[in-house]
Write a protein that holds these residues in place. Structure first.
Motif, PDB file in Angstrom:
ATOM      1  N   GLN A  66      -5.708   3.337 -10.557  1.00 10.88           N
ATOM      2  CA  GLN A  66      -4.325   3.233 -10.685  1.00 10.88           C
ATOM      3  C   GLN A  66      -3.641   2.536 -11.348  1.00 10.88           C
ATOM      4  N   ASP A 118      -4.355  -3.559  -4.871  1.00  8.91           N
ATOM      5  CA  ASP A 118      -5.103  -2.262  -4.975  1.00  8.91           C
ATOM      6  C   ASP A 118      -4.513  -1.417  -3.682  1.00  8.91           C
ATOM      7  N   GLN A 168       1.743   3.473  -3.361  1.00 14.49           N
ATOM      8  CA  GLN A 168       1.446   4.932  -3.223  1.00 14.49           C
ATOM      9  C   GLN A 168       2.334   5.811  -3.714  1.00 14.49           C
ATOM     10  N   VAL A 225       0.936  -1.210   0.049  1.00 14.79           N
ATOM     11  CA  VAL A 225       0.123   0.057   0.101  1.00 14.79           C
ATOM     12  C   VAL A 225       0.879   1.253   0.039  1.00 14.79           C
ATOM     13  N   ASP A 263     -12.568  -0.370 -12.565  1.00 12.69           N
ATOM     14  CA  ASP A 263     -12.087  -0.612 -10.979  1.00 12.69           C
ATOM     15  C   ASP A 263     -12.709  -1.790 -10.827  1.00 12.69           C
ATOM     16  N   ARG A 269      -5.534   0.924  -2.144  1.00 14.60           N
ATOM     17  CA  ARG A 269      -6.492   1.408  -1.228  1.00 14.60           C
ATOM     18  C   ARG A 269      -6.667   0.518  -0.012  1.00 14.60           C
ATOM     19  N   THR A 270      -6.552  -0.941  -0.546  1.00 13.41           N
ATOM     20  CA  THR A 270      -6.882  -1.901   0.358  1.00 13.41           C
ATOM     21  C   THR A 270      -5.877  -2.791   0.670  1.00 13.41           C
TER      22      THR A 270
END
Length: 297
Positions: A212, A277, A120, A116, A191, A279-280
């Motif tokens: 992303q 992902d 990012q 994560v 997505d 985000r998760t």
């Protein structure tokens, strides 16, 4: 397996089947409209003119060599590999002020213990233009490239102590190249799912409209493999249903696209992504981003 019964033209299933090409066309028009202005402007400026730049790259366990200068426009990276692990070769452009060491450190985090935070950070570090993954069959990826400074990275090298020395810097000078890049099939990453035809013919255009960076990998599967088998594998409940390594387009940033050409044998393949992902922290494939497709010659 019993043969399906014949249906008249008025049957709802027949009408749905007839609508699928129209739905796919509409989705692709939507894809073009949703591309970020910077991506569309770069693609337009990079695809006016005469010819596609061809770059041949051979990968071995010792690494790969590549030109350190290219001309802007549409570039085709044709890759073959004698490395038993294959190659996942991608082109990235560092953002202003980002050093190679910073990017590689974040990349190792993203592909290691911190998917994560590392993922990012990688998104902040570089623009990912995509590239090509090969196993035992050569393949190519064609993509628009604007002038600037880039790195070619084999993502299979991540984790090796000499990673930095394996990366190849590339300077792209202003130029002009053709817009005539043929693709007979199109796969769109949304997505958490793919929009894909059931049969992939010829070169395949991959468009990333997920939130992303994402990828599209084709992996041969054993006879009779189902989506349930794929889901059980990604949930760590069953052995891999794959019979070979991945061939496809390595991660590219949101709004970008690339055309994959390959020499894969005709047959049944899983269309998957190994990307997490950010985000998760969960793999997109484990959340249902996978499909089964037939590849035709």
């Amino acid at each position: 397996m019993s043969a399906p019964g014949r249906r008249g033209e008025g049957h709802p299933a027949t009408r749905v089947a007839a609508m699928k090409p129209l739905l796919l066309t509409a989705a692709l028009l939507t894809c073009t409209a949703l591309l970020p202005p910077t991506a569309t402007a770069e693609a337009a400026s990079a695809t006016e003119g005469a010819s596609v730049n061809m770059v041949d790259i051979a990968v071995s366990p010792a690494g790969f060599t590549a030109p350190d200068r290219l001309t802007a426009g549409v570039v085709t990276f044709r890759v073959s590999s004698t490395d038993p692990d294959g190659a996942w070769l991608g082109l990235v452009r560092p953002r202003p002020g980002v050093t190679l060491e910073q990017y590689l450190g974040d990349l190792e985090r993203a592909m290691g213990a911190d998917p994560v935070g590392g993922g990012q950070a990688v998104a902040r570090d570089v623009e990912m233009l995509g590239g090509v993954a090969v196993a035992h069959v050569p393949a190519s990826a064609t993509l628009p490239v604007a002038p600037g400074s880039y790195y070619l990275v084999d993502f299979r090298d991540v984790g090796k102590p000499d990673l930095a020395s394996r990366v190849r810097p590339v300077r792209v000078a202003p130029g002009r190249a053709s817009t005539d890049v043929r693709a007979e099939s199109t796969v769109v990453a949304l997505d958490g799912r793919y929009l894909t035809p059931g049969v992939l013919r010829g070169p395949v255009r991959f468009v990333n409209l997920s939130p992303q960076a994402n990828e599209a990998m084709l992996m041969p599967v054993r006879p009779g493999a189902t989506l349930t088998d794929l889901d059980a594998f990604f949930a760590h409940r069953a052995p891999a249903p794959f019979t070979g390594g991945p061939t496809g387009v390595v991660p590219l940033s949101q709004g970008r696209s690339a055309v994959l050409a390959h020499g894969l044998p005709a047959g049944r393949y899983a269309l998957v992504t190994w990307v997490t992902d950010v985000r998760t922290g969960k793999m997109f494939a484990a959340g249902g981003m996978r499909a089964l497709v037939t590849v035709e010659d």
